[in-house]
Scaffold this motif. Structure first.
Motif, short mmCIF file in Angstrom:
data_model
loop_
_atom_site.label_atom_id
_atom_site.label_comp_id
_atom_site.label_asym_id
_atom_site.label_seq_id
_atom_site.Cartn_x
_atom_site.Cartn_y
_atom_site.Cartn_z
N LEU A 132 3.14 -5.36 -2.13
CA LEU A 132 4.04 -4.26 -2.45
C LEU A 132 3.67 -3.62 -3.79
N GLY A 133 3.21 -4.45 -4.73
CA GLY A 133 2.74 -3.92 -6.00
C GLY A 133 1.52 -3.03 -5.82
N ALA A 183 0.92 -1.31 -3.20
CA ALA A 183 1.44 -0.06 -2.63
C ALA A 183 2.06 0.82 -3.71
N MET A 184 2.83 0.23 -4.61
CA MET A 184 3.45 1.01 -5.69
C MET A 184 2.42 1.67 -6.59
N MET A 185 1.26 1.00 -6.73
CA MET A 185 0.19 1.58 -7.56
C MET A 185 -0.55 2.71 -6.84
N GLY A 234 1.11 4.87 0.37
CA GLY A 234 1.24 4.11 -0.85
C GLY A 234 1.98 4.96 -1.86
N GLY A 235 2.14 4.47 -3.06
CA GLY A 235 2.88 5.20 -4.09
C GLY A 235 4.35 4.84 -4.07
N LEU A 236 5.14 5.56 -4.81
CA LEU A 236 6.56 5.23 -4.93
C LEU A 236 7.44 5.79 -3.82
N PHE A 283 9.21 3.58 -1.29
CA PHE A 283 10.22 2.71 -1.89
C PHE A 283 11.52 3.46 -2.20
N ALA A 343 12.61 2.01 2.42
CA ALA A 343 12.84 1.22 1.20
C ALA A 343 13.56 -0.10 1.46
#
Length: 196
Positions: free
Chosen positions: A78-79, A81-83, A93-95, A98, A103
């Motif tokens: 998940l990290g 993906a957040m990056m 990917g990205g924020l 979420f 989410a």
């Protein structure tokens, strides 16, 4: 050798993770994030949430890696993906994932990895096929409950249930049955002596 990530007292440990060094467990974590990224790409597009093999891979990683390393692997994925790495369904990917309709499911993923791994540590896996099925199915239902609750918040309870929970129940049954069957086969194979 036990580490913080995988305690030595695991009755079902077909990969021998509890005896592996911390660097090897870190390598397994990276391999696990790769498996999760691949499972995310096997998807049936649906609106607002696609059907993927993510939950199958997540519960299997929880069982095979143990609840600690399994949950940490999912958090690392998940990290990624957040990056912004394209490791989620549809190469996203990205924020944004979420914050949108997915989410709640994403938030549930490390929890269900830990749940499946914890139940496996209590004997709900391997040759105990019914308990194994129930461990995976419970994790899948928990994921649907958390994800569906978030979706209901966004689009209303009726739509949240009809679009974010109901269509996924049969898939949860099938993925749980497949996981239980594979883990039973793995446990039986591990129990058989190798002929050299």
């Amino acid at each position: 050798m036990a580490t913080i990530l995988a305690p030595a007292s695991r009755s079902f440990d077909p990969l021998g993770i509890s005896g592996r060094s911390l660097p090897m467990q870190a390598a397994l974590l990276l391999i696990g994030t790769g498996v999760l990224a691949l499972a995310s790409q096997i998807a049936v597009p649906m609106v607002p949430v696609p059907i993927t093999l993510q939950t199958f891979a997540i519960t299997m990683i929880g069982v095979l890696y143990g609840w600690r390393l399994g949950a940490l692997t999912v958090l690392a994925w998940l990290g990624e993906a957040m990056m912004g790495l394209p490791v989620l369904a549809g190469g996203s990917g990205g924020l944004a994932p979420f914050l949108g309709p997915t989410a709640g499911y994403l938030a549930a993923f490390p929890i269900i990895a830990a749940l499946a791994g914890y139940l496996a540590s209590k004997g709900w896996t391997g040759t105990h096929v019914v308990k194994s099925f129930l461990a995976h199915f419970s994790a899948n239902i928990l994921c649907l409950a958390i994800g569906g609750a978030w979706l209901a918040y966004l689009i209303g309870a009726e739509k949240g249930l009809s679009l974010g929970v109901t269509p996924f129940i049969l898939g949860a049954v099938l993925k749980s049955a497949l996981a239980a069957a594979l883990l039973m086969a793995l446990a039986r194979r591990k129990a058989q002596p190798l002929d050299l």
